[in-house]
Design an enzyme around this catalytic site. Sequence first.
Site, PDB file in Angstrom:
ATOM      1  N   LYS A 232      36.497  98.375  36.830  1.00 20.83           N
ATOM      2  CA  LYS A 232      36.780  97.529  37.998  1.00 20.83           C
ATOM      3  C   LYS A 232      36.622  96.043  37.691  1.00 20.83           C
ATOM      4  O   LYS A 232      35.966  95.648  36.733  1.00 20.83           O
ATOM      5  CB  LYS A 232      35.900  97.966  39.177  1.00 20.83           C
ATOM      6  N   ARG A 266      33.112 108.541  39.208  1.00 24.26           N
ATOM      7  CA  ARG A 266      34.576 108.544  39.155  1.00 24.26           C
ATOM      8  C   ARG A 266      34.994 107.601  38.036  1.00 24.26           C
ATOM      9  O   ARG A 266      34.813 106.388  38.152  1.00 24.26           O
ATOM     10  CB  ARG A 266      35.121 108.088  40.516  1.00 24.26           C
TER      11      ARG A 266
HETATM   12  C1  7PM Z   1      44.141  99.477  41.597  1.00 28.60           C
HETATM   13  C2  7PM Z   1      43.001  98.948  42.168  1.00 28.60           C
HETATM   14  C3  7PM Z   1      44.239 100.792  41.323  1.00 28.60           C
HETATM   15  C4  7PM Z   1      41.941  99.766  42.494  1.00 28.60           C
HETATM   16  C5  7PM Z   1      43.182 101.623  41.616  1.00 28.60           C
HETATM   17  C6  7PM Z   1      42.057 101.091  42.214  1.00 28.60           C
HETATM   18  C7  7PM Z   1      37.760 104.440  44.332  1.00 28.60           C
HETATM   19  C8  7PM Z   1      38.483 105.491  44.868  1.00 28.60           C
HETATM   20  C9  7PM Z   1      39.843 104.069  43.926  1.00 28.60           C
HETATM   21  C10 7PM Z   1      36.340 104.418  44.480  1.00 28.60           C
HETATM   22  C11 7PM Z   1      36.569 106.495  45.651  1.00 28.60           C
HETATM   23  C12 7PM Z   1      40.243 102.233  41.154  1.00 28.60           C
HETATM   24  C13 7PM Z   1      40.869 101.920  42.486  1.00 28.60           C
HETATM   25  N1  7PM Z   1      38.613 103.574  43.739  1.00 28.60           N
HETATM   26  N2  7PM Z   1      37.904 106.511  45.524  1.00 28.60           N
HETATM   27  N3  7PM Z   1      39.785 105.247  44.613  1.00 28.60           N
HETATM   28  N4  7PM Z   1      35.799 105.470  45.158  1.00 28.60           N
HETATM   29  N5  7PM Z   1      35.948 107.486  46.306  1.00 28.60           N
HETATM   30  O1  7PM Z   1      39.718 101.263  40.555  1.00 28.60           O
HETATM   31  O2  7PM Z   1      35.614 103.519  44.060  1.00 28.60           O
HETATM   32  O3  7PM Z   1      40.303 103.336  40.651  1.00 28.60           O
HETATM   33  S1  7PM Z   1      41.317 103.363  43.412  1.00 28.60           S
END
Ligand code: 7PM
Length: 288
Positions: A232, A266
């Site tokens: 992130k 995750r």
């Molecule tokens: C672009 C920006 C693509 C951010 C994907 C993301 C989470 C999630 C995501 C989380 C839960 C990523 C995010 N993040 N579900 N879905 N917790 N429960 O960085 O932190 O994967 S998408």
Amino acid sequence: MQTTQSDTKCSDTKIVSRHPIYQQNVPIIMGILNVTPDSFSDGSKFNQRDKAIAHAEQMLVDGADIIDIGGESTRPGAAEVSVNQELDRVIPIIEKVKSLGAKISIDTSKPEVMLAAAKAGADMLNDVRALSMPGALDAAVASQLPVCLMHMQGMPQTMQKNPNYSQVVSEVLAYLKQRVDCCVKAGLARALLSVDPGFGFGKTLQHNLQLLQHLNQFKQLGLPVLAGLSRKSMLGQITGREVDDRLAGSLAVALIAMQNGAAILRVHDVKQTLDVKKIFLALQSVSK
Ligand code: 7PM
């Protein structure tokens, strides 16, 4: 006073009955499988599908306990995806990954996708909007699947514009508590639920650091806590590294999250995170 199984305390954690998908004392690894089309790739839909399946297979070999399949980009500023587009992306992948024997979580906020995913064999719902979209709560109740409820401030398009809290930890905690109560009232057993502070979703670096440092507090809900920190932007802000160069940062925060009580991690990098988990468990097995 009589002591029963249910009110016995295990170190600092309340024993609550949980769905078997959540493990009691060992963090589980959720591998991220993004099936949003890569705008820089000229591969056909089927090519992309094959790539996604191969990636899921590798994560399973590497030791993922569950594969989180997402077809809606929640990236700040990302375009919205229609129900049909999202179904078209995720359902064939769920079916195929399920046939490999994997446990599957579906990363969606749309009730139609939740229901279709459940029918296709999904084992868990993961909703960054904590079942707040119209019909989502009903769909989750109908599915009777485990659900992860995540906190987000604002909407993906605008959430990073001006995140604002007077006390981020207690505000996020209060929101999750309210969503949990709402779910239980609607007919989802507490044993099905898990919670997630939503790193990067309407939070500044300082907010994210506060949440990570105090992740333990989220255990007071008596539910498994999911931490999504992998690659992130908060890691980029700290290290100055681009997204593809954040492995070391991701592993550092994975260990901290485990030490602070995370039950589900995750992550993109399953193999390396499993090594970190082994280190964590080895250290945990020596008496304090
Ligand atoms: C672009 C920006 C693509 C951010 C994907 C993301 C989470 C999630 C995501 C989380 C839960 C990523 C995010 N993040 N579900 N879905 N917790 N429960 O960085 O932190 O994967 S998408």
